[in-house]
Motif scaffolding. Structure first.
Motif, mmCIF file in Angstrom:
data_model
loop_
_atom_site.group_PDB
_atom_site.id
_atom_site.type_symbol
_atom_site.label_atom_id
_atom_site.label_comp_id
_atom_site.label_asym_id
_atom_site.label_seq_id
_atom_site.Cartn_x
_atom_site.Cartn_y
_atom_site.Cartn_z
ATOM 1 N N TYR A 1 -1.861 3.035 -4.566
ATOM 2 C CA TYR A 1 -1.995 1.612 -4.866
ATOM 3 C C TYR A 1 -2.184 0.841 -3.569
ATOM 4 O O TYR A 1 -1.710 1.237 -2.507
ATOM 5 N N GLU A 2 -2.895 -0.240 -3.676
ATOM 6 C CA GLU A 2 -3.119 -1.144 -2.546
ATOM 7 C C GLU A 2 -3.530 -2.494 -3.107
ATOM 8 O O GLU A 2 -4.565 -2.602 -3.779
ATOM 9 N N ARG B 1 0.861 -1.187 0.000
ATOM 10 C CA ARG B 1 0.000 0.000 0.000
ATOM 11 C C ARG B 1 0.894 1.233 0.000
ATOM 12 O O ARG B 1 1.909 1.273 0.702
ATOM 13 N N GLU C 1 -6.473 -5.400 -8.358
ATOM 14 C CA GLU C 1 -6.561 -5.484 -6.899
ATOM 15 C C GLU C 1 -7.514 -6.588 -6.450
ATOM 16 O O GLU C 1 -7.492 -6.992 -5.287
#
Length: 292
Positions: free
Chosen positions: A92-93, A75, A139
């Motif tokens: 982002y994760e 993350r 994701e």
């Protein structure tokens, strides 16, 4: 027994992360088909219903070992040190899959292949991973990134892929493979003037010879003739050369059987320019046999 449920070579070119207005202006009113192509690839991925995505990152350069990202989760906010004036502030994760990464290392140790799993949470990200995750909303699945070891010969990349393929076979996972990178990878000069007003147009790729080489490879992919690509790599493609000397493609194909792979490619985007490099999305349906 695990299986590879699909694979693709995909562009990650950073211009696609620019705002819509900027891209349309650069393209003289015509946007890149690679962006629409991401949606097409995403549809294939969703239909394949993988448990994890293994992504071969052509910017994660390592020395001495093929590395497999064994982090459990990542993350942060991405900024590119290459192009920080526009590729910055990208959140982002996503999840990883440490167990699979460790299983790849175990197979590698058995076979004497220089592949290692790295689970350090501070390991930096690279945009061939981040851009592709963001563009295709990956994701939804755990993503395991694999490096491009820069002191390797083509056979070493194939060996790395073979180890990954064996780890998949020993697992109970449905795995999707993504080779994130360009084909020919020679940049146009800083003072280059476009040959075509559409900046992404194929005629803006660095040379006529590179265009011809890339299109030859694409046709062979469509026919499932990976054997001819692999057998003639040094003569036809290493000299071009491909991005990361083809590490992303060779590792993906190594996992799928190397020259014995018959998976036929379906082209899901136009072949396009990115500052002189040749880019395309090609999907390989691993459940469709080339001889059927």
């Amino acid at each position: 027994m695990g299986q590879i449920v699909g694979a693709a070579i995909v562009s990650h070119h950073p211009g696609l992360m620019q705002c819509e207005e900027f891209r349309v202006l650069q393209g003289a009113g015509s946007d890149s088909d690679l962006i629409a192509g991401y949606r097409r690839v995403r549809e294939r991925i969703a239909a394949a219903n993988p448990d994890i995505v293994v992504l071969f990152d052509s910017h994660w350069f390592t020395t001495g070992y093929h590395l497999i990202d064994a982090g459990s989760a990542y993350r942060g906010t991405y900024i590119s040190d290459e192009m920080p004036w526009y590729l910055f502030g990208v959140p982002y994760e996503y999840r990883g899959h440490p167990g699979f990464a460790r299983s790849v290392e175990a197979v590698a140790r058995e076979r004497g292949v220089q592949s290692r799993a790295i689970g350090n949470p501070d390991l930096p990200r690279h945009y061939p991973t981040i851009n592709v995750i963001k563009q295709m909303q990956l994701e939804a699945w755990p993503v395991v990134t694999v490096s491009s070891c820069q002191n390797c010969e083509p056979r070493h990349f194939l060996q790395s892929g073979e180890v990954i393929g064996e780890a998949i076979a020993r697992s109970d996972l449905r795995v999707l493979l993504l080779a994130s990178g360009a084909l020919s990878h020679r940049f146009n000069g800083i003072d280059w003037k476009p040959n075509h007003p559409r900046i992404f147009h194929e005629s803006n790729v660095s040379s006529v010879a590179n265009i011809a080489s890339d299109k030859q490879a694409i046709e062979l992919m469509k026919e499932g003739r990976h054997d001819l690509i692999v057998e003639n790599w040094d003569r036809d493609y290493r000299r071009v050369p491909w991005e990361a000397f083809g590490a992303h493609y060779l590792q993906m194909i190594g996992a799928m059987g190397a020259g014995a792979c018959k998976a036929q490619g379906e082209v899901l985007s136009a072949y396009e320019n990115a500052r002189g490099t040749g880019n395309v999305h090609v999907w390989f349906d691993t459940e469709r046999r080339g001889d059927e």
